[in-house]
Scaffold this motif. Structure first.
Motif, PDB file in Angstrom:
ATOM      1  N   UNK A 478       0.647  -0.671   0.297  1.00 58.33           N
ATOM      2  CA  UNK A 478       0.109   0.356   0.015  1.00 58.33           C
ATOM      3  C   UNK A 478       1.080   1.462   0.235  1.00 58.33           C
ATOM      4  N   UNK A 479       2.370   1.190   0.025  1.00 61.01           N
ATOM      5  CA  UNK A 479       3.176   1.909  -0.220  1.00 61.01           C
ATOM      6  C   UNK A 479       2.538   3.761  -0.998  1.00 61.01           C
ATOM      7  N   UNK A 480       2.501   3.315  -2.483  1.00 60.96           N
ATOM      8  CA  UNK A 480       1.839   3.738  -3.725  1.00 60.96           C
ATOM      9  C   UNK A 480       0.161   5.088  -2.777  1.00 60.96           C
ATOM     10  N   UNK A 481      -0.171   4.319  -2.122  1.00 62.07           N
ATOM     11  CA  UNK A 481      -1.478   4.141  -1.794  1.00 62.07           C
ATOM     12  C   UNK A 481      -1.327   5.582  -0.873  1.00 62.07           C
ATOM     13  N   UNK A 482      -0.657   5.079   0.307  1.00 61.24           N
ATOM     14  CA  UNK A 482      -0.306   6.053   1.405  1.00 61.24           C
ATOM     15  C   UNK A 482       0.990   6.917   0.681  1.00 61.24           C
ATOM     16  N   UNK A 483       1.503   7.314  -0.457  1.00 63.20           N
ATOM     17  CA  UNK A 483       2.500   8.402  -0.392  1.00 63.20           C
ATOM     18  C   UNK A 483       1.700   9.258  -0.501  1.00 63.20           C
ATOM     19  N   UNK A 484       0.307   9.079  -1.645  1.00 63.23           N
ATOM     20  CA  UNK A 484      -0.527  10.250  -2.365  1.00 63.23           C
ATOM     21  C   UNK A 484      -0.993  11.302  -1.238  1.00 63.23           C
ATOM     22  N   UNK A 485      -1.115  10.595   0.013  1.00 60.16           N
ATOM     23  CA  UNK A 485      -1.702  11.554   1.229  1.00 60.16           C
ATOM     24  C   UNK A 485      -1.098  11.502   1.664  1.00 60.16           C
ATOM     25  N   UNK A 486       0.603  11.424   1.968  1.00 64.61           N
ATOM     26  CA  UNK A 486       1.799  10.982   2.377  1.00 64.61           C
ATOM     27  C   UNK A 486       1.090  10.567   4.060  1.00 64.61           C
ATOM     28  N   UNK A 487       1.203   9.640   3.926  1.00 62.69           N
ATOM     29  CA  UNK A 487       1.648   9.166   5.294  1.00 62.69           C
ATOM     30  C   UNK A 487       2.489   8.702   5.698  1.00 62.69           C
ATOM     31  N   UNK A 488       2.209   9.428   7.269  1.00 64.04           N
ATOM     32  CA  UNK A 488       3.417   8.357   8.063  1.00 64.04           C
ATOM     33  C   UNK A 488       2.241   7.241   9.106  1.00 64.04           C
ATOM     34  N   UNK A 489       3.542   5.960   8.828  1.00 64.56           N
ATOM     35  CA  UNK A 489       3.255   5.058   9.173  1.00 64.56           C
ATOM     36  C   UNK A 489       3.970   4.378  10.020  1.00 64.56           C
ATOM     37  N   UNK A 490       3.956   4.025  11.777  1.00 59.30           N
ATOM     38  CA  UNK A 490       4.548   3.587  12.464  1.00 59.30           C
ATOM     39  C   UNK A 490       4.695   2.764  13.101  1.00 59.30           C
ATOM     40  N   UNK A 523      -7.908  13.016   7.063  1.00 62.63           N
ATOM     41  CA  UNK A 523      -8.363  14.734   6.386  1.00 62.63           C
ATOM     42  C   UNK A 523      -6.751  14.852   5.201  1.00 62.63           C
ATOM     43  N   UNK A 524      -5.680  14.995   5.939  1.00 64.62           N
ATOM     44  CA  UNK A 524      -4.258  15.077   5.172  1.00 64.62           C
ATOM     45  C   UNK A 524      -3.411  14.620   6.423  1.00 64.62           C
ATOM     46  N   UNK A 525      -2.079  14.207   6.157  1.00 60.80           N
ATOM     47  CA  UNK A 525      -0.719  13.493   6.575  1.00 60.80           C
ATOM     48  C   UNK A 525      -0.879  12.666   7.019  1.00 60.80           C
ATOM     49  N   UNK A 526      -2.308  11.662   7.419  1.00 62.73           N
ATOM     50  CA  UNK A 526      -1.909  10.737   8.218  1.00 62.73           C
ATOM     51  C   UNK A 526      -1.791  10.467   8.802  1.00 62.73           C
ATOM     52  N   UNK A 527      -1.345   9.828  10.374  1.00 63.29           N
ATOM     53  CA  UNK A 527      -0.788   9.489  11.231  1.00 63.29           C
ATOM     54  C   UNK A 527      -1.096   8.353  11.873  1.00 63.29           C
ATOM     55  N   UNK A 528      -0.958   6.702  10.861  1.00 61.22           N
ATOM     56  CA  UNK A 528      -1.219   5.636  12.082  1.00 61.22           C
ATOM     57  C   UNK A 528      -0.233   5.196  11.651  1.00 61.22           C
ATOM     58  N   UNK A 529      -0.699   3.888  13.341  1.00 58.33           N
ATOM     59  CA  UNK A 529       0.456   3.376  14.109  1.00 58.33           C
ATOM     60  C   UNK A 529      -0.437   1.549  13.841  1.00 58.33           C
ATOM     61  N   UNK A 530       1.043   1.101  13.817  1.00 55.44           N
ATOM     62  CA  UNK A 530       0.376  -0.229  14.042  1.00 55.44           C
ATOM     63  C   UNK A 530       1.126  -0.781  14.920  1.00 55.44           C
ATOM     64  N   UNK A 531       0.559  -2.366  16.226  1.00 49.63           N
ATOM     65  CA  UNK A 531       1.000  -2.488  16.828  1.00 49.63           C
ATOM     66  C   UNK A 531       0.951  -4.119  16.751  1.00 49.63           C
ATOM     67  N   UNK A 532       1.830  -5.500  17.346  1.00 49.85           N
ATOM     68  CA  UNK A 532       1.714  -5.996  17.819  1.00 49.85           C
ATOM     69  C   UNK A 532       1.525  -6.758  19.362  1.00 49.85           C
ATOM     70  N   UNK A 533       0.889  -7.642  19.770  1.00 50.79           N
ATOM     71  CA  UNK A 533       1.878  -7.825  21.080  1.00 50.79           C
ATOM     72  C   UNK A 533       0.638  -9.218  21.567  1.00 50.79           C
ATOM     73  N   UNK A 534       1.695 -10.045  22.570  1.00 53.15           N
ATOM     74  CA  UNK A 534       0.742 -11.340  22.390  1.00 53.15           C
ATOM     75  C   UNK A 534       0.119 -10.934  23.851  1.00 53.15           C
ATOM     76  N   UNK A 535      -0.529 -11.623  24.046  1.00 52.65           N
ATOM     77  CA  UNK A 535      -2.218 -11.408  24.846  1.00 52.65           C
ATOM     78  C   UNK A 535      -2.207 -13.075  24.755  1.00 52.65           C
ATOM     79  N   UNK A 536      -2.073 -13.168  25.736  1.00 51.38           N
ATOM     80  CA  UNK A 536      -3.566 -14.435  26.873  1.00 51.38           C
ATOM     81  C   UNK A 536      -2.296 -15.758  25.941  1.00 51.38           C
TER      82      UNK A 536
END
Length: 616
Positions: A478-490, A523-536
């Motif tokens: 999804x990098x091209x799609x995210x780059x169109x809106x200058x998204x920041x993915x963490x 709206x602009x420059x989306x800031x998206x955070x993706x996390x994973x963690x073990x639980x139970x």
């Protein structure tokens, strides 16, 4: 369905429901009135029975009182006669004892006279028992039972007998003779004066003439005793027979009851008796209620004879009070008296008897209200679904129309003969056609997957999936799609154990949809955070953004099909409203759960929990 039609249907259903409610209330009220009438009828019947029993007890009391008087008189007479009989029997016993004593004296005199005669006429007479007589008089005696006598004589030289000495082998004891237990005869063993031979003398214990005389006297005395005793017993029998006695008894009772001057207090039984009668008669009518009662004179109701409750001046006759005249006027009684009974908890009994009716009515009303509410809810929901489907069709038409138009324009450009030499342009147009075709395929695949999920026809693969790696691959795709809106993915992929058993394709689609929504609804420059963690026993995947967010009402509906969150001023957000519904169904089929936490204008966070292994 138009709003006007919806309002008309709602109004008609409300009117029908109110009509049913009014009819049920009318039915309950009529049932209450009927139960009240039956209650009053039962109470009046119970009070009538109580009054009748009070009257009967009054009569019985008078009859018992007179009967006791008659009985006391009879007992007094019988007692005096009984005393006479007892005295007569005692005199008879005394006379009998005197005759018996006189007889014994004469028997004793007779025996003494006979004993003297025997002693004067026989030598050494000796009384023996009946057993000795039977032994000694045996015609075949043995040596032991033989009676032997030896006579020694003493003579002068001239041969004159001076004296004789008698000895024998008989040494048995002399029997004891009692006057109260005389045998029929007394047996003497004596020696004949002539030859000194032993002989038996049998003496009757009673002179036959004397015996006859006393037997005759006993017979006469017994006869006189029986005749006198019968006369005395006859005197103890009441001269008046049962019928005559009952007539006299009833006459006296009638005279007493006709006496007007007898106070009311003396005509009615005790308070405990009245209370018992009331309680018993009410229970016989299945009336098990607390009650208050009081008895007053009919002409002076302020005077209370009996009561189990204190009456206030302003409450002489409380609610639910029933009254009854105790003694009817045909008895010509000066004051017949009044019995009052009140029931403070009358309604509780009636409502208990109506319990089934009330429960059935309330249950029916609740069912009707539920059906009414559910019908209105279903109509409104169906209306919303219809509107969402219409929006979905419009969106789908728009989404399909754009790539189709693009493909059509590119195809027409390829038909231009001037393009045959320009291979770069031909390749670019072919690429456009390919991309738009892929886009159409993705749209169609998304719709088909949702249809399969609804029909439970979608089967997930079961194979090891590395979640951290899968998320990285989806973000890269999804990098091209995210780059169109200058998204920041963490990425904060902290799950150490990230391999689970699931379907890699559909899990990647789930992640893709959530990242795509986070990108689109920012709206602009989306800031998206993706996390994973073990639980139970599984892995938690958290995807958050700082976009437009949602209200609580919107978060409750985002997983519904065709529902799209209003985007406000964002007019470039496209979609069918199927993405989150698809995500929710896929997570559920993988035995997972999804939660959403969102705040308006501050962003949204989706948290997915998926177990390591799928259940069979």
């Amino acid at each position: 369905m138009k709003k006007r039609s919806l309002w008309i249907i709602t109004a008609l259903m409300t009117f029908a429901l109110l009509g049913v409610f009014v009819m049920q209330m009318y039915y309950v009220r009529e049932s209450y009135n009927l139960k009240s009438q039956l209650f009053e009828q039962d109470v009046n019947q119970a009070l009538s029975a109580v009054v009748n029993k009070i009257q009967k007890k009054n009569v019985i009391r008078h009859i018992n009182q007179k009967d006791i008087e008659f009985q006391e008189l009879e007992v007094s007479n019988i007692r005096s006669k009984t005393d006479s009989i007892v005295a007569f029997k005692e005199r008879y016993k005394e006379n009998k004892a005197r005759r018996r004593m006189k007889l014994q004296q004469q028997i004793l005199q007779y025996l003494n006279e006979q004993d003297s005669i025997i002693h004067s006429n026989y030598v050494k007479p000796q009384i023996i028992s009946q057993e000795d007589y039977a032994i000694l008089s045996n015609p075949n005696p043995n040596n032991k039972n033989t009676l032997n006598y030896k006579i020694d004589e003493f003579r002068t030289p001239d041969g004159i007998v001076l004296s004789r000495k008698l000895s024998s082998n008989y040494e048995r004891k002399r029997p004891i003779i009692r006057l109260d237990k005389l045998p029929d005869s007394i047996i003497y063993l004596a020696l004949s004066p002539a030859d000194l031979r032993p002989q038996f003398i049998i003496l009757p214990t009673m002179d036959p003439d004397l015996k006859t005389k006393f037997e005759l006297e006993d017979v006469k005395a017994e006869h006189r005793y029986k005749m006198e005793l019968e006369r005395l017993y006859a005197d103890t029998v009441t001269l008046v027979g049962n019928n005559g006695r009952n007539v006299m008894l009833l006459q006296d009772v009638a005279k007493e009851m006709a006496n007007k001057n007898i106070p009311l207090e003396e005509r009615i039984p005790s308070q405990e008796t009245v209370d018992t009668l009331i309680k018993r008669e009410l229970l016989s009518k299945n009336i098990n209620l607390d009650y208050n009662y009081w008895v007053t004179p009919s002409k002076n109701t302020d005077k209370v004879i009996y009561q189990n409750v204190s009456l206030q001046e302003a409450e002489i006759l409380p609610k639910n009070t029933f009254s009854k005249i105790i003694f009817s006027n045909d008895l010509m009684i000066k004051d017949p008296g009044m019995l009052y009974v009140s029931f403070p908890n009358k309604n509780s009994l009636i409502f208990n008897n109506m319990f089934v009716t009330l429960i059935s009515s309330v249950g029916l009303l609740l069912v009707l209200v539920f059906i009414f509410a559910y019908t209105i809810y279903a109509i409104i929901r169906q209306k919303k679904i219809t509107e969402m489907k219409t929006d979905f069709i419009n969106n789908m038409t728009h989404e399909f129309k754009t790539p189709v138009a693009t493909i059509m324009i590119a195809s027409e450009a390829l038909k231009d003969p001037d393009l045959n030499a320009d291979k770069a342009r031909i390749n670019r147009l072919a690429g456009i056609i390919y991309d738009e075709n892929v886009r159409l395929g993705n749209h169609i695949e998304r719709v088909l997957n949702v249809a399969k999920l609804e029909k439970k026809e979608l089967k997930l693969e079961r194979q090891p999936v590395a979640v951290n790696e899968l998320i990285s691959l989806v973000v890269d795709s999804m990098s091209l799609q995210l780059q169109k809106k200058d998204a920041e993915v963490t990425l904060a992929l902290d799950a150490e154990k990230d391999v689970l058993i699931g379907d890699e394709l559909h899990l990647s689609n789930v992640i893709y949809n959530l990242i795509d929504n986070a990108n689109k609804y920012s709206p602009s420059n989306p800031k998206i955070t993706i996390k994973t963690r073990n639980h139970a026993n599984g892995i938690d995947i958290e995807i958050s953004d700082e976009g437009i967010g949602m209200t609580k009402e919107q978060t409750k509906r985002i997983f519904d099909q065709f529902y799209r969150v209003p985007t406000g001023n964002l007019h470039d957000v496209k979609g069918f409203g199927l993405g989150l519904s698809y995500v929710n169904d896929i997570v559920a089929q993988m035995n997972g759960s999804i939660k959403v936490n969102s705040e308006k204008d501050k962003g949204t966070t989706f948290t997915i929990h998926i177990p390591f292994k799928l259940n069979n």
